[in-house]
Structures are given as structure tokens and as C-alpha cells.
Scaffold this motif. Structure first.
Motif, PDB file in Angstrom:
ATOM      1  N   GLU A  72       0.784  -1.376   0.072  1.00 31.36           N
ATOM      2  CA  GLU A  72      -0.182  -0.028  -0.042  1.00 31.36           C
ATOM      3  C   GLU A  72       0.783   1.410   0.062  1.00 31.36           C
ATOM      4  N   GLY A  73       2.000   1.386   0.677  1.00 30.12           N
ATOM      5  CA  GLY A  73       2.783   2.172   0.569  1.00 30.12           C
ATOM      6  C   GLY A  73       3.612   2.512  -0.546  1.00 30.12           C
ATOM      7  N   TYR A  74       3.963   1.654  -1.138  1.00 31.31           N
ATOM      8  CA  TYR A  74       4.490   1.924  -2.454  1.00 31.31           C
ATOM      9  C   TYR A  74       3.459   2.435  -3.499  1.00 31.31           C
ATOM     10  N   GLN A  75       2.268   1.741  -3.630  1.00 32.63           N
ATOM     11  CA  GLN A  75       0.920   2.203  -4.328  1.00 32.63           C
ATOM     12  C   GLN A  75       0.738   3.630  -4.117  1.00 32.63           C
ATOM     13  N   LEU A 116      18.784  37.326   9.392  1.00 28.62           N
ATOM     14  CA  LEU A 116      17.742  37.134   8.481  1.00 28.62           C
ATOM     15  C   LEU A 116      16.992  36.063   9.223  1.00 28.62           C
ATOM     16  N   ASP A 117      15.655  36.234   8.764  1.00 33.91           N
ATOM     17  CA  ASP A 117      14.846  35.084   9.408  1.00 33.91           C
ATOM     18  C   ASP A 117      14.154  34.332   8.022  1.00 33.91           C
ATOM     19  N   THR A 118      13.649  33.090   8.081  1.00 32.93           N
ATOM     20  CA  THR A 118      13.186  32.324   7.229  1.00 32.93           C
ATOM     21  C   THR A 118      11.617  31.859   7.221  1.00 32.93           C
ATOM     22  N   SER A 119      11.093  31.776   6.099  1.00 30.38           N
ATOM     23  CA  SER A 119       9.672  31.192   5.835  1.00 30.38           C
ATOM     24  C   SER A 119      10.101  29.947   5.178  1.00 30.38           C
ATOM     25  N   ILE A 120       9.858  28.791   5.749  1.00 30.80           N
ATOM     26  CA  ILE A 120       9.967  27.327   4.855  1.00 30.80           C
ATOM     27  C   ILE A 120       8.855  26.805   4.449  1.00 30.80           C
ATOM     28  N   VAL A 121       8.927  26.741   3.143  1.00 33.24           N
ATOM     29  CA  VAL A 121       7.598  26.590   2.349  1.00 33.24           C
ATOM     30  C   VAL A 121       7.421  25.262   1.872  1.00 33.24           C
ATOM     31  N   ILE A 122       6.940  24.161   2.302  1.00 33.67           N
ATOM     32  CA  ILE A 122       6.877  22.816   1.935  1.00 33.67           C
ATOM     33  C   ILE A 122       5.461  22.538   1.335  1.00 33.67           C
ATOM     34  N   CYS A 123       5.199  22.104   0.013  1.00 32.68           N
ATOM     35  CA  CYS A 123       4.015  21.765  -0.679  1.00 32.68           C
ATOM     36  C   CYS A 123       3.978  20.295  -0.748  1.00 32.68           C
ATOM     37  N   TYR A 124       2.714  19.641  -0.455  1.00 32.03           N
ATOM     38  CA  TYR A 124       2.583  18.209  -0.665  1.00 32.03           C
ATOM     39  C   TYR A 124       1.155  18.075  -1.029  1.00 32.03           C
ATOM     40  N   HIS A 125       1.048  17.023  -1.676  1.00 31.53           N
ATOM     41  CA  HIS A 125      -0.401  16.246  -2.154  1.00 31.53           C
ATOM     42  C   HIS A 125      -0.403  14.834  -1.873  1.00 31.53           C
ATOM     43  N   ASN A 126      -1.131  14.380  -0.998  1.00 32.72           N
ATOM     44  CA  ASN A 126      -1.009  12.847  -0.622  1.00 32.72           C
ATOM     45  C   ASN A 126       0.214  12.350  -0.082  1.00 32.72           C
ATOM     46  N   GLU A 127       1.011  13.101   0.813  1.00 36.89           N
ATOM     47  CA  GLU A 127       2.139  12.786   1.513  1.00 36.89           C
ATOM     48  C   GLU A 127       2.006  11.702   2.396  1.00 36.89           C
ATOM     49  N   LEU A 128       3.057  10.862   2.510  1.00 35.52           N
ATOM     50  CA  LEU A 128       2.839  10.094   3.735  1.00 35.52           C
ATOM     51  C   LEU A 128       3.433  10.858   5.131  1.00 35.52           C
ATOM     52  N   PRO A 179       3.766   9.191  -7.740  1.00 35.29           N
ATOM     53  CA  PRO A 179       2.422   8.394  -7.465  1.00 35.29           C
ATOM     54  C   PRO A 179       1.047   9.233  -7.698  1.00 35.29           C
ATOM     55  N   TYR A 180       1.410  10.206  -8.387  1.00 40.10           N
ATOM     56  CA  TYR A 180      -0.101  11.047  -8.785  1.00 40.10           C
ATOM     57  C   TYR A 180       0.334  11.703 -10.046  1.00 40.10           C
ATOM     58  N   GLY A 181      -0.654  11.992 -10.830  1.00 37.76           N
ATOM     59  CA  GLY A 181      -0.291  12.539 -12.227  1.00 37.76           C
ATOM     60  C   GLY A 181      -1.055  13.902 -12.488  1.00 37.76           C
ATOM     61  N   ASN A 182      -1.245  14.366 -13.454  1.00 35.18           N
ATOM     62  CA  ASN A 182      -2.055  15.599 -13.751  1.00 35.18           C
ATOM     63  C   ASN A 182      -3.446  15.310 -13.975  1.00 35.18           C
ATOM     64  N   PRO A 183      -4.228  16.004 -13.251  1.00 31.19           N
ATOM     65  CA  PRO A 183      -5.762  15.823 -13.075  1.00 31.19           C
ATOM     66  C   PRO A 183      -6.426  15.696 -14.895  1.00 31.19           C
ATOM     67  N   ALA A 184      -5.758  16.585 -15.510  1.00 33.29           N
ATOM     68  CA  ALA A 184      -6.113  16.684 -16.822  1.00 33.29           C
ATOM     69  C   ALA A 184      -5.754  15.732 -17.840  1.00 33.29           C
ATOM     70  N   GLY A 185      -4.635  14.957 -17.458  1.00 30.71           N
ATOM     71  CA  GLY A 185      -4.061  13.886 -17.975  1.00 30.71           C
ATOM     72  C   GLY A 185      -3.053  14.135 -19.226  1.00 30.71           C
ATOM     73  N   SER A 186      -2.708  15.346 -19.440  1.00 32.77           N
ATOM     74  CA  SER A 186      -1.857  16.092 -20.347  1.00 32.77           C
ATOM     75  C   SER A 186      -0.414  15.858 -19.932  1.00 32.77           C
ATOM     76  N   ASP A 187       0.665  16.022 -21.038  1.00 31.91           N
ATOM     77  CA  ASP A 187       1.924  15.929 -20.630  1.00 31.91           C
ATOM     78  C   ASP A 187       2.198  17.618 -20.319  1.00 31.91           C
ATOM     79  N   THR A 188       2.439  17.881 -18.932  1.00 29.50           N
ATOM     80  CA  THR A 188       2.783  19.118 -18.566  1.00 29.50           C
ATOM     81  C   THR A 188       4.313  19.585 -18.476  1.00 29.50           C
ATOM     82  N   LEU A 189       5.117  18.332 -18.373  1.00 31.21           N
ATOM     83  CA  LEU A 189       6.502  18.799 -18.823  1.00 31.21           C
ATOM     84  C   LEU A 189       6.659  19.259 -20.378  1.00 31.21           C
TER      85      LEU A 189
END
Length: 616
Positions: A109-112, A148-160, A381-391
């Protein structure tokens, strides 16, 4: 009448005082001689004492399933680098053993869902010691006050959750508190609700410096980062991927470089966290480049950098960056144009911002004294919702805005791009004019003179003395043989060999009667074990694993890989049985069945004679 103290009592009392005085001074003398443990050593000790572990059998019970596990190992000595390495490898291998169907389901399940080994990640917990992979000269550096101080920005989608929360704790454990203004988690509309709830509940309860923001709909990495940056208040933005672990003193060298030049964008050296074993491995010093299909690539440093006596501690100029991890001033990020919001999801944004930094007056550097580990996955493990080649679409936008006449080389390499709609780029063209950016020819001549034009024999800068890097960088190692012999199945005394010949790749492995001829004259059954835990038949092909029919994984001969991966095999012993354990699969080499002509597969590690092997 007052009683007088006898001489005997006086002597006894004075003796006790002398003993107490000597004991106190001896203790203080020993304390002064004892070296103060470093920040990283204190963290190592703390990480060694307790790990937060999630039991895969209690999935669905939320954060209540996390418990504290105490290690029984002695902590009387300072946790040094060598011990960290042994701790990581031996313990991680044992945590990955698949011993029952529940372990197998958790692993699958983890790999999937996440494309790496969730079984091990959950068992590691949120704190662990890491080897210090920096050059020795970096470890002696003392940093001045950094304002200097920092804002650390971490984006995630369905992360463990265990991977993301371990990353957050690594940042908080290994970073001076005054340098972190906030950590912004951008949940890019995750669809695994139980995952999002676990992360947000833990953060709200335990991590006050971390705040979670959620995009109203799926944005993709590019727009989600801009969304996070607009919530940030720190003077410096640090962007990190959601499956990393930072190393000792990782942030200070980045901020120090930015404090010297506010238009410098800095990147740490990206160490490798093995997706199968979660082992933290050092990366060599390389820089970023690209090919004319606009694919990012790692490549060797130019001769001038490799010959620099300060290599290892000195900033390295890089034509491009991988894009997952970097830092720059927040005002400079906005002034330079943030990201191209016409790009979709992921891909190409790293080259676009790299070209823009150099061509519009900035600098891009790799800082060797900063190290951050990253789980490199073999697939997304996830793709583009539209299914196109975004790269492809995003790369087209890069070519049309930044590459001038050199975009023809990209279009020749990717002819299918001629029929792709890449949208309106007029605002990015206007940005380039407003920033008075230089030409792409200038970039090739001054920043990337090693790049060769297709079908040309000379770099763009004809007078360069650098030799162009034609091949993709590879981390090749010399294979050191530690022993050799027959690989025998103990209960049957049969030997392992290829079902075909020693030269055939993908050939299955089978059992045969052991040859009577001396090993020096035999190759069909002669195995070599390397210092990197690879098993080579006749020093040609390596023992590997490949999925096959009936849900089984069969042992095969494959071309030897330098990184190990599924070709790593370790010997484990339990109750008199000697097993060959494959960390990448979490399983053990198994006879199926143990007879002449029988094949070798991988199975759940048990105390079975079918898994009892030795090399002799």
C-alpha cells in the motif's frame, strides 16, 4: 554541662570533610576534561533514546497508534559518525523485513500510494540520527550572527505522514530557533483525507511554528509554491520538497551566502534517502545542466572547480538547479517574477527559474556545506488531473520566452511539441523586457560554455578550455571483492547457478549439483561478494529481483548497478539459519522447490530450511 568532642571524633569528622572535598574536586576535574558534545551529537543521543513508531496493524486509528519505543542499546559513549552509519543500515534493514501478510500489505500500500517504503518510514518515527556528510572543513566553521529569518515553504499532495512529520522535526531539531520565522505547509488539495487529518492534527497539537494552508483546488507544485510564498512573512524563502530530512547546520551556510549578496539563489547538496530502505547516503559534488530536450541532468564539475583546493567548502556556480530545494530572498523572489503561472502541475519550472536568475542579473550557487537528504522516487504516485503532458507544455513556454533562436534545437529534439498549445506567454516576455535580461547566447557563453550545440563539435564559447560533459553523470564505484565461492543451499547441498549461461541477462537462477572441479577452474557456480553487498556470478552479472507470474518475485541475473538498490543482499542469522535478505523487497532468498532444477524466488523471511544458504 557541654560535652567535649574527643580527639578521635575530631579526626573522624575532619577525615570525612577531606574525602568530600576530594570527591567534589575530582568530579569537577573530570567534567572539565570531558569534551562538550556538539549540537549534532546531542541530537544523535536524543534520537537514539526514543523513536516514534506507527504500528501498521493499527492503521485508521489516527495518531493514537504512535507510541514511544526505547532502544536497549548502551548510551555511555558519544554517538559518533561510524556508529550512526551502522545504526542506519543495520536497523533499517531489520525494520524492512516482511515477516507476515500484514507487513506485506502495509508495504504494498505504501508503494502504491507514496512510491517508497512506508513500512520502514512508519517504524523509524519522527526523530533519527543522520551521518554528517559534509566536508570536514565545513564542520569547523563558526557562523557569525545572521540577521535574516526564514519562511520554509513545503508543498505536498497525498504525502505519507511519517515522512513529512519526520522532515518537520529534522528542521526544528537541527536549526537555530531564531532563524525560523515560520514553516508553511501547503496542502495542495490532498485526496487522502485520513492523511491530511493526521498531519494537520499533529501539527496543531505539537508544532506551533508550523501552519497548514490548503489550496481551494489542486494547483500543482508550481502554483502551490506561489500560494505558499504569498502567505510567507520571513525575509528569506526556503522551498523544500515534502519528503526530505535536513542535516547538521544546513540553513546557516545558505543564509550567510544570501546575506552577502541578496541576488544570489542558493541550493544545498542533495543527499539521497533510499526509497526502499530509507538509508541516508552521501551525494558527490555535481552541478545542474540540461540537454536540448530541456531535461534537467546532473553532471560533473568543470576541471577548474575539480582542481580548486577549497572544493568541498566553497560555493559552486551551477547553470541550473533541480528545483526541489533552494533558498532566496522573499522580495527578490517576487521582484524576479516568482514562477510562470501559465505552467501546469510540475516540470520545466526549474530550468525556467534557472535561466531567469542568470539572465536577469542574479547568481545560482550550490553550497557544499549545506546538506539535505531527499527521497528519490522511481515514479510519481500521482499525475496531472487533466491527463496531459505538463512537462512538454511547460518546456515549450521556457523555449519561447527565454531561448531566443536556440529554441529550434529544442523543437528539433521534441518535434511533437510543434502541435502542443502552450498558452499565452506575453506577460513573461514583458517580464523579461522589464528586468532587462540578457540573451540566451550570453547565458551559453558565460554561464554554460560546456554545453554543445547539436551536431556541432565545439562549445558556444569557442575559446573555452573546458571539456564538454557528453554523458549523464553517474556515481560509479570500483567494486571491491570481499570473498568468493559457491552459493549453497544448506539442507540439500545444491549450488546456485544460472538456468542458461553466465552471460545471459534476465536469466532465472536454479539449483544444480555442485561441481567437483576446483573453484579456480569454474565460473558457472562461482559467486563474488562485493563490499557493497552485491553478489556477482563470475564477476559479470548481479543477483537481482524481478517480479514474475503468480505474484512471486524470482531471482534473476541482471546488469550490475552502481547504486545497489534491488541488487543489495545482506546475510542475516537467526536460530542457526543463515538467510540472504534483500532490503529492497524486504524478503529473503527462497528455494522453490529445493531440488535440482528448482528455482529461487523471494519469500517472507521465516526460520525455514528453504531459506538457509551459505557461501563456501
Amino acid at each position: 554541662m557541654r560535652r567535649r568532642l574527643s580527639p578521635k571524633c575530631c579526626v573522624f569528622g575532619i577525615g570525612i570533610l577531606i574525602i568530600l572535598w576530594m570527591t567534589f574536586n575530582l568530579a569537577r576535574w573530570e567534567w572539565k576534561l570531558s569534551p562538550e558534545p556538539s549540537h549534532s551529537q546531542r541530537l544523535s543521543l536524543r534520537a537514539r533514546k526514543s523513536l516514534l513508531v506507527k504500528n501498521p496493524r493499527t492503521q485508521g486509528q489516527g495518531l493514537q497508534s504512535f507510541s514511544v519505543v526505547r532502544h536497549c542499546e548502551e548510551l555511555s559513549e558519544v554517538f559518533n559518525k561510524a556508529l550512526v552509519k551502522r545504526y542506519n543500515q543495520s536497523l533499517l534493514y531489520s525494520l524492512g523485513v516482511v515477516s507476515d501478510p500484514d507487513d506485506q500489505r502495509a508495504r504494498d500500500e505504501g508503494y502504491q500510494k507514496f512510491a517508497f517504503n512506508a513500512l520502514i518510514s512508519n517504524k523509524i518515527g519522527f526523530h533519527r540520527a543522520l551521518p554528517d556528510t559534509r566536508d570536514s572543513r565545513c564542520r569547523d566553521v563558526t557562523f557569525p550572527s545572521i540577521h535574516l529569518d526564514t519562511s520554509i515553504v513545503i508543498c505536498y499532495h497525498n504525502e505519507l505522514p511519517s515522512a513529512l512529520l519526520r522532515m518537520l522535526h529534522s528542521i526544528l531539531d537541527r536549526t537555530p530557533e531564531e532563524l525560523i520565522r515560520e514553516i508553511i505547509l501547503v496542502d495542495d488539495s490532498s485526496t487522502l483525507d485520513e492523511v491530511s487529518c493526521q498531519i494537520e492534527a499533529y501539527v496543531n497539537q505539537h508544532l506551533p511554528k508550523v501552519k497548514v494552508v490548503r489550496t481551494p483546488e489542486r494547483q500543482g507544485l508550481i502554483r502551490a509554491r506561489v500560494y505558499g510564498a504569498h502567505h510567507a512573512k520571513g525575509e528569506v524563502l526556503v522551498f523544500l520538497d515534502s519528503h526530505c530530512e535536513v542535516n547538521t547546520d544546513w540553513l546557516e551556510p545558505l543564509l550567510l551566502r544570501i546575506s552577502h549578496d541578496p541576488t544570489t539563489v542558493v541550493v544545498p547538496v542533495i543527499d539521497i534517502i533510499n526509497q526502499d530502505t530509507m538509508e541516508y547516503q552521501s551525494s558527490p559534488l555535481v552541478r545542474g545542466g540540461f540537454n536540448w530536450g530541456l531535461h534537467f541532468r546532473w553532471e560533473q564539475l568543470p576541471d577548474s572547480d575539480r582542481k580548486d583546493p577549497d572544493l568541498g567548502s566553497k560555493p559552486i556556480q551551477s547553470p541550473t538547479m533541480a528545483g526541489g530545494l533552494f533558498a532566496m530572498r522573499r522580495d527578490y523572489f517576487h521582484r524576479l517574477g516568482e514562477y510562470d503561472l501559465g505552467m501546469d502541475i510540475w516540470g520545466g519550472e526549474n530550468l525556467e527559474i534557472s535561466f531567469r536568475i542568470w539572465m536577469c542579473g542574479g547568481r545560482l550557487e550550490i553550497i557544499p556545506c549545506s546538506r539535505v537528504g531527499h527521497i528519490f522516487r522511481k515514479r510519481r504516485p500521482y499525475g496531472n488531473p487533466a491527463g496531459s503532458d505538463t512537462l512538454l507544455k511547460n518546456s515549450l513556454r521556457v523555449a519561447h520566452v527565454w531561448m531566443d533562436e536556440y529554441k529550434k534545437y529544442f523543437l528539433n529534439q521534441r518535434p511533437q511539441a510543434n502541435n502542443v498549445d502552450y498558452g499565452d506567454v506575453s506577460d513573461r516576455v514583458s517580464l523579461r523586457k522589464r528586468l532587462s535580461c540578457k540573451s540566451f547566447q550570453w547565458y551559453l557563453k558565460h554561464i554554460y560554455p560546456e554545453q554543445i550545440l547539436p551536431n556541432d563539435t565545439k562549445p558556444v564559447k569557442s575559446d573555452t578550455h573546458h571539456q564538454a560533459t557528453k554523458a549523464k553523470f553517474s556515481m560509479k564505484k570500483t567494486r571491491v571483492i570481499v570473498r568468493h565461492g559457491r552459493l549453497k543451499h544448506v539442507s540439500t547441498n545444491l549450488c546456485v547457478q544460472s538456468e542458461k549461461d553466465i552471460y545471459t541477462k534476465k536469466a532465472l537462477l536454479t539449483f544444480a549439483e555442485c561441481d567437483d572441479v576446483s573453484l579456480s577452474g569454474q565460473k558457472a557456480q562461482l559467486w563474488f561478494e562485493t563490499v557493497d553487498n552485491q553478489l556477482m556470478l563470475a564477476q559479470l552479472l548481479c543477483l537481482d529481483v524481478e517480479s514474475a507470474m503468480a505474484g512471486k518475485s524470482y531471482a534473476r541475473l541482471m546488469k550490475c548497478q552502481d547504486s545497489g538498490s534491488s541488487q543489495t543482499w545482506t546475510w542475516t542469522s537467526k536460530n542457526g539459519f543463515s538467510h540472504l535478505y534483500n532490503p529492497a523487497s524486504g524478503k529473503c532468498l527462497t528455494a522453490t522447490p529445493p531440488r535440482v532444477g528448482g528455482y529461487l524466488s523471494l519469500g517472507l523471511c521465516t526460520e525455514s530450511e528453504d531459506q538457509h544458504f551459505l557461501m563456501s
